[in-house]
Design an enzyme around this catalytic site. Structure first.
Site, PDB file in Angstrom:
ATOM      1  N   GLY A 176     -40.508  69.034 -24.281  1.00 32.78           N
ATOM      2  CA  GLY A 176     -41.219  69.078 -23.009  1.00 32.78           C
ATOM      3  C   GLY A 176     -42.106  67.868 -22.835  1.00 32.78           C
ATOM      4  O   GLY A 176     -42.544  67.252 -23.809  1.00 32.78           O
ATOM      5  N   GLY A 179     -44.996  65.967 -19.716  1.00 30.53           N
ATOM      6  CA  GLY A 179     -45.658  65.989 -18.419  1.00 30.53           C
ATOM      7  C   GLY A 179     -46.688  64.897 -18.363  1.00 30.53           C
ATOM      8  O   GLY A 179     -46.714  63.988 -19.212  1.00 30.53           O
ATOM      9  N   ASP A 191     -56.789  74.018 -16.768  1.00 32.68           N
ATOM     10  CA  ASP A 191     -55.515  73.545 -16.214  1.00 32.68           C
ATOM     11  C   ASP A 191     -54.423  74.599 -16.386  1.00 32.68           C
ATOM     12  O   ASP A 191     -53.305  74.303 -16.798  1.00 32.68           O
ATOM     13  CB  ASP A 191     -55.096  72.236 -16.884  1.00 32.68           C
ATOM     14  CG  ASP A 191     -53.883  71.601 -16.193  1.00 32.68           C
ATOM     15  OD1 ASP A 191     -53.772  71.728 -14.961  1.00 32.68           O
ATOM     16  OD2 ASP A 191     -53.049  71.008 -16.888  1.00 32.68           O
TER      17      ASP A 191
END
Length: 667
Positions: free
Chosen positions: A20, A22, A140
């Protein structure tokens, strides 16, 4: 770097696959080559153009935030193992959880049903409530930061947004770059105000809204229009949320002060799933919950229930244990009653003379509150030494020692007479579970690295380390003859070790989620295991065959314990209840309601008359399960959440711990 599979980080963590990435970093599946376990390794991407001093500051801040996150011991929060520096960037090493993110799940399978969203949301809210109680804010929260397994939901990336935010009270860096995902930011964060727990509640609401509706509550073609919508536009009414809709709307109000707390949300989501009725059925008066007792009658039982010799008739008839039980009618479940509101944590639970209510199939009594009682009792003894939460404690059967295991990575052995401690292990933990052998000669300690330490109690030295498990060992228990040690096994199994040979003999499979607690019956014929699949399972300890499954808890089972005669089992759970079970009938005989948070530990007194329970609400409660008493009290001298409780072998003391160990005289 993206293609650097096989890279060794900090000389220890081998990157095996990118799983992953981001704006805040890249996450790799990796292998801890020192402990031979799978981990997740997050490479935190620091902003470009930083000076050497700024970069050093952010690396240091990452270490501090990782340390804070590591203190959040909750199954709904990813466990942080380590933080290292490599290539002038910080890397955070975490437990590896194999499951899709909530964002990926919705993308792949479509929006969730409101029931599934409520189940996921309840676990998220409970995790946030735990973090907020520790003064930690996520900042977040979003679907990408939520991992969804079959029965477990895990929040990741606590503290990362704070690391990358250059100022104390805003989500925007000095260059104007947005840190995080704007669609899930609260109005007050957009306005530059300090991020608080109320901001996490907004993000939770936006995340669940996106899960059931398939799209974030606010969206726009550019950042300016998006911020304007979040700050000033009304929430688009959810169309697919069903009974979730009012709760989502309450979480997404503009005024932060009007949003419910995470703990309230967790409870309401549980109620929507039918876990805990908020009111009695119209026209019905629910029974009052059993009350804690203030003092126990003088203990006449021996210091520890004697172990039965080979050939001694068992407590239970052989036919009950050696073959599966025939189908039985449903157990009579005692309706749960939400506890009376308490003005403060140490408030007295009043008890007085009232009508007694017996429960079919059980031997416990329910008291109706009334009259005057005494105030919450202060502890008789306070032992200081641990610097973080104590997760495990156990008295030696001979009554000479008390062992404690802590998140500060130490295990201590306390002399009960002198109150002095010896450190058995330093920087080897954290130790989540401890158990003495029946002869008090050995102490077993389960650690977060998948190992079990065995110490010689008299010498205070480690004599063996049992290896072969992949994850933290949160439960250990010796059989009454001392020949077998049960522990949490791989994934959802129960592991059985031969103490003499130090070898893993077998694993019992049947639970569908991780095992959290274990206990042998006093005669050694039955092993009980509690797990995160909300069940307690009973096993024939000799044949290793399953005997039965006890169902009734509506959330994770955290602790189990047998009565001295082996006929009753008590369990504590994440549904804030203590439950009693008949091991002969294998049915629930009582529900003890009164704790306001997760019940982490339960224990029977040596005379079998009292059950002690410890919970995250900071209290220990003593329940009379044999007959009436005249007063009730909560032992609530602690300052934080409790994860462990134990009676001394003579029944005269009850011990529990937050960061300090306390015990009370109860006779």
């Amino acid at each position: 770097m993206v293609g650097n599979e096989g890279r060794l980080v900090a000389g220890r963590y081998r990157l095996t696959a990118l799983i992953g990435q981001g704006g805040m970093g890249r996450v790799w599946r990796g292998q801890d080559e020192r402990l031979n376990r799978q981990v997740a390794v997050k490479e935190v991407l620091l902003p470009a153009g930083l000076s050497a001093g700024e970069r050093a500051e952010l690396i240091q801040r990452t270490a501090r935030e990782a340390e804070v996150a590591a203190r959040l011991g909750h199954p709904g929060i990813i466990t942080v193992h380590d933080v290292v520096t490599e290539g002038q960037a910080p890397w955070i090493v975490m437990e590896y959880v194999s499951g899709p993110s909530l964002a990926r799940l919705v993308e792949r399978e479509g929006r969730l049903t409101w029931q599934r969203a409520a189940e996921v949301g309840a676990q998220m809210a409970d995790a946030l409530a735990h973090a907020h109680a520790e003064k930690v804010v996520h900042r977040d929260l979003k679907p990408d930061n939520v991992l969804v397994l079959e029965r477990r939901t895990v929040i990741t990336d606590f503290g990362i947004a704070r690391v990358l935010d250059g100022s104390a009270g805003t989500r925007l860096t000095r260059t104007g770059v947005v840190i995080g995902t704007p669609q899930f930011m609260s109005p007050e964060q957009i306005e530059g105000r300090e991020a608080t727990s109320a901001g996490d509640v907004w993000a939770l609401g936006a995340t669940l809204y996106a899960a059931v509706e398939g799209t974030a509550p606010f969206d726009a073609p550019n950042l300016t229009a998006l911020f304007h919508a979040i700050l000033s536009k009304a929430l688009p009414p959810p169309r697919h949320a069903g009974p979730l809709a009012p709760l989502l709307e309450s979480m997404l109000v503009k005024n932060a002060d009007e949003r419910p707390r995470a703990a309230v949300i967790a409870r309401r989501l549980g109620e929507l799933q039918g876990r805990r009725p908020s009111t009695a059925t119209a026209g019905e008066q629910p029974p009052e919950p059993p009350r804690p007792v203030a003092r126990l009658s003088t203990v006449t039982a021996p210091a520890r229930v004697p172990q039965q010799a080979v050939g001694t008739p068992p407590v239970h008839p052989p036919t009950e244990l050696d073959s599966p039980a025939p189908p039985r009618p449903p157990a009579r479940v005692v309706p749960e009653v939400r506890p009376m509101a308490e003005p403060r944590r140490r408030a007295l639970l009043l008890a007085g003379a009232a009508a007694l209510t017996t429960v079919a199939g059980g031997g416990w009594w329910a008291w109706k509150a009334g009259g005057q009682g005494e105030s919450g009792r202060a502890s008789d003894t306070r032992l200081s030494g641990h610097t973080r939460g104590v997760y495990a404690l156990d008295f030696s059967p001979d009554g000479r020692y008390l062992a404690t295991g802590s998140e500060d990575r130490t295990a201590r052995l306390w002399n009960v007479a002198t109150r002095k401690s010896t450190i058995l292990a330093d920087d080897d933990g954290p130790f989540w579970a401890l158990a003495f052998s029946p002869d008090s000669a050995l102490l077993a300690g389960g650690s977060d690295d998948g190992t079990i330490s065995l110490w010689n109690v008299a010498a205070g030295t480690r004599v063996a380390t049992l290896k072969g498990l992949e994850d933290d060992v949160v439960a250990v228990a010796f059989s009454p003859d001392g020949k077998t040690l049960a522990s949490r096994g791989v994934e959802s199994a129960v592991a059985l070790w031969n103490v003499g040979s130090r070898r893993l003999e077998s694993e019992l499979e049947g639970h569908t989620s991780r095992v959290s607690s274990l206990a042998f019956s006093p005669d050694g014929r039955v092993l009980a295991s509690g797990a995160w699949d909300n069940t307690v399972r009973l096993w024939n300890a000799h044949s290793r065959a399953p005997i039965g499954t006890l169902t009734g808890h509506t959330n994770y089972v955290s602790s189990v314990a047998f009565s001295p005669d082996g006929r009753t089992l008590v369990s504590g759970g994440w549904d804030s209840t203590v439950r009693l079970w008949s091991t002969i009938g294998r049915e629930m005989t009582g529900t003890l309601s009164g704790h306001t948070e997760v019940v982490r530990a339960v224990a029977f007194s040596p005379n079998g008359k009292t059950v002690a329970s410890a919970a995250e609400d900071g209290s220990v409660r003593l329940w009379d399960v044999a007959g009436p008493q005249t007063a009730g009290v909560v032992l609530s001298d602690h300052a934080g959440a409790l994860c462990t409780v134990a009676f001394s072998p003579d029944g005269k003391m009850v011990a529990s711990a937050d960061t300090a160990v306390r015990w009370w005289s109860v006779v």
